[in-house]
Design a protein around this motif. Structure first.
Motif, mmCIF file in Angstrom:
data_model
loop_
_atom_site.group_PDB
_atom_site.id
_atom_site.type_symbol
_atom_site.label_atom_id
_atom_site.label_comp_id
_atom_site.label_asym_id
_atom_site.label_seq_id
_atom_site.Cartn_x
_atom_site.Cartn_y
_atom_site.Cartn_z
ATOM 1 N N THR A 84 -2.026 6.028 -11.530
ATOM 2 C CA THR A 84 -3.162 6.873 -11.190
ATOM 3 C C THR A 84 -4.027 6.144 -10.185
ATOM 4 N N GLU A 85 -4.987 6.858 -9.609
ATOM 5 C CA GLU A 85 -5.879 6.245 -8.623
ATOM 6 C C GLU A 85 -6.608 5.036 -9.189
ATOM 7 N N GLY A 86 -6.864 5.039 -10.514
ATOM 8 C CA GLY A 86 -7.633 3.951 -11.108
ATOM 9 C C GLY A 86 -6.815 2.772 -11.564
ATOM 10 N N GLY A 87 -5.490 2.840 -11.477
ATOM 11 C CA GLY A 87 -4.677 1.711 -11.921
ATOM 12 C C GLY A 87 -3.584 2.157 -12.868
ATOM 13 N N PRO A 88 -2.818 1.214 -13.411
ATOM 14 C CA PRO A 88 -1.662 1.569 -14.241
ATOM 15 C C PRO A 88 -2.020 2.294 -15.512
ATOM 16 N N ASP A 89 -3.262 2.127 -15.979
ATOM 17 C CA ASP A 89 -3.665 2.782 -17.224
ATOM 18 C C ASP A 89 -4.685 3.882 -16.992
ATOM 19 N N GLY A 90 -4.864 4.209 -15.653
ATOM 20 C CA GLY A 90 -5.798 5.298 -15.322
ATOM 21 C C GLY A 90 -7.243 4.874 -15.311
ATOM 22 N N ARG A 91 -7.517 3.566 -15.340
ATOM 23 C CA ARG A 91 -8.901 3.096 -15.335
ATOM 24 C C ARG A 91 -9.313 2.706 -13.932
ATOM 25 N N ILE A 150 0.837 -1.197 0.000
ATOM 26 C CA ILE A 150 0.000 0.000 0.000
ATOM 27 C C ILE A 150 0.877 1.254 0.000
ATOM 28 N N ASP A 151 1.966 1.212 0.785
ATOM 29 C CA ASP A 151 2.887 2.347 0.808
ATOM 30 C C ASP A 151 3.530 2.547 -0.564
ATOM 31 N N LEU A 152 3.877 1.443 -1.216
ATOM 32 C CA LEU A 152 4.457 1.550 -2.561
ATOM 33 C C LEU A 152 3.461 2.169 -3.536
ATOM 34 N N LEU A 153 2.194 1.826 -3.385
ATOM 35 C CA LEU A 153 1.170 2.430 -4.237
ATOM 36 C C LEU A 153 1.109 3.938 -4.014
ATOM 37 N N ARG A 154 1.176 4.347 -2.745
ATOM 38 C CA ARG A 154 1.162 5.792 -2.444
ATOM 39 C C ARG A 154 2.338 6.491 -3.111
ATOM 40 N N ARG A 155 3.517 5.897 -3.002
ATOM 41 C CA ARG A 155 4.708 6.514 -3.598
ATOM 42 C C ARG A 155 4.573 6.586 -5.129
ATOM 43 N N ALA A 156 4.051 5.512 -5.727
ATOM 44 C CA ALA A 156 3.893 5.487 -7.178
ATOM 45 C C ALA A 156 2.903 6.549 -7.634
ATOM 46 N N ILE A 157 1.831 6.757 -6.860
ATOM 47 C CA ILE A 157 0.848 7.791 -7.186
ATOM 48 C C ILE A 157 1.477 9.172 -7.035
ATOM 49 N N GLU A 158 2.221 9.370 -5.931
ATOM 50 C CA GLU A 158 2.883 10.654 -5.690
ATOM 51 C C GLU A 158 3.852 11.009 -6.812
ATOM 52 N N ASP A 159 4.517 9.994 -7.359
ATOM 53 C CA ASP A 159 5.518 10.228 -8.393
ATOM 54 C C ASP A 159 4.951 10.132 -9.807
ATOM 55 N N GLY A 160 3.620 9.978 -9.914
ATOM 56 C CA GLY A 160 2.988 9.987 -11.217
ATOM 57 C C GLY A 160 3.142 8.708 -12.020
ATOM 58 N N LEU A 161 3.545 7.603 -11.361
ATOM 59 C CA LEU A 161 3.712 6.335 -12.076
ATOM 60 C C LEU A 161 2.397 5.579 -12.183
#
Length: 219
Positions: free
Chosen positions: A212-219, A199-210
């Motif tokens: 989106t909230e909806g998943g890797p393709d923004g969905r 979950i922390d890795l997801l937060r970091r990935a979202i913070e760094d723009g890797l």
């Protein structure tokens, strides 16, 4: 009436804030103490509901980390304001990553601290100069210097794919994918943004723009 808790290992700071709340008349201090653990034990024993705002010192003397303290309080159901000298951007960033609502400098006027409490109690965002300075001044936060492969692995893994599926998607060995995630975690720790869980890795990935909230393709 806004229900407030103060957690700070400097008694003079707590007493000053408590007195200000009494004068303000729209706040009531339910607890004032030196550690998060002691407050949570008190709340559990008393059967009190989570308070509207917890004002927390950035660094306490009990050895608990910023992430541990903020995470425990947020999980307990209370928003957290960091009350700090705000001269440690990495630590402030760590508090943000753990879910703190904002930061107010200990050099701020009492009225500003009370204003921040009211703002957060209403559910509004807290935008302060100290918070903006921590964001703008800590360049390490903006760039954890992840390699291309590390970014690819993080993007897929944080977005929900099992590590084995990540390896298959990228055409690499499972061990290679695992090594990449390990290196990513180390790099985030080095810049003051620890990510011990997925979950922390997801937060970091979202913070760094890797991601989106909806998943890797923004969905």
């Amino acid at each position: 009436m806004i229900r407030v808790v103060f957690i700070d290992d400097h008694e003079s700071v707590r007493l000053g804030l408590e007195a200000a709340c009494v004068r303000a008349e729209d706040t009531v201090v339910l607890y004032s103490g030196t550690t998060v653990a002691a407050y949570l034990e008190w709340r559990s024993a008393r059967g009190e509901h989570p308070v509207d705002v917890v004002v927390l010192d950035l660094t306490l003397g009990d050895g608990a980390t910023v992430t541990e303290n903020v995470t425990r309080l947020v999980a307990d159901g209370s928003p957290v304001i960091i009350h700090s000298v705000a001269d440690r951007p990495a630590a402030v960033r760590e508090a943000l990553g753990a879910g703190a609502a904002g930061v107010v400098s200990k050099s701020s006027r009492i009225d500003d601290v009370l204003g921040a409490i009211r703002t957060v109690a209403r559910g509004d965002s807290l935008d302060t100069v100290e918070w903006a300075s921590a964001i703008d001044g800590d360049r390490a936060f903006a760039d954890a210097q992840l390699a291309t492969r590390e970014r690819e692995v993080l993007r897929l893994y944080a977005a929900g794919l099992p590590l084995k599926a990540v390896a298959e998607r990228l055409g690499i060995a499972y061990s290679t994918a695992k090594e990449n995630i390990t290196r990513v975690r180390v790099k985030y720790v080095e810049v003051g943004r620890p990510a011990p869980t997925k979950i922390d890795l997801l937060r970091r990935a979202i913070e760094d723009g890797l991601v989106t909230e909806g998943g890797p393709d923004g969905r």
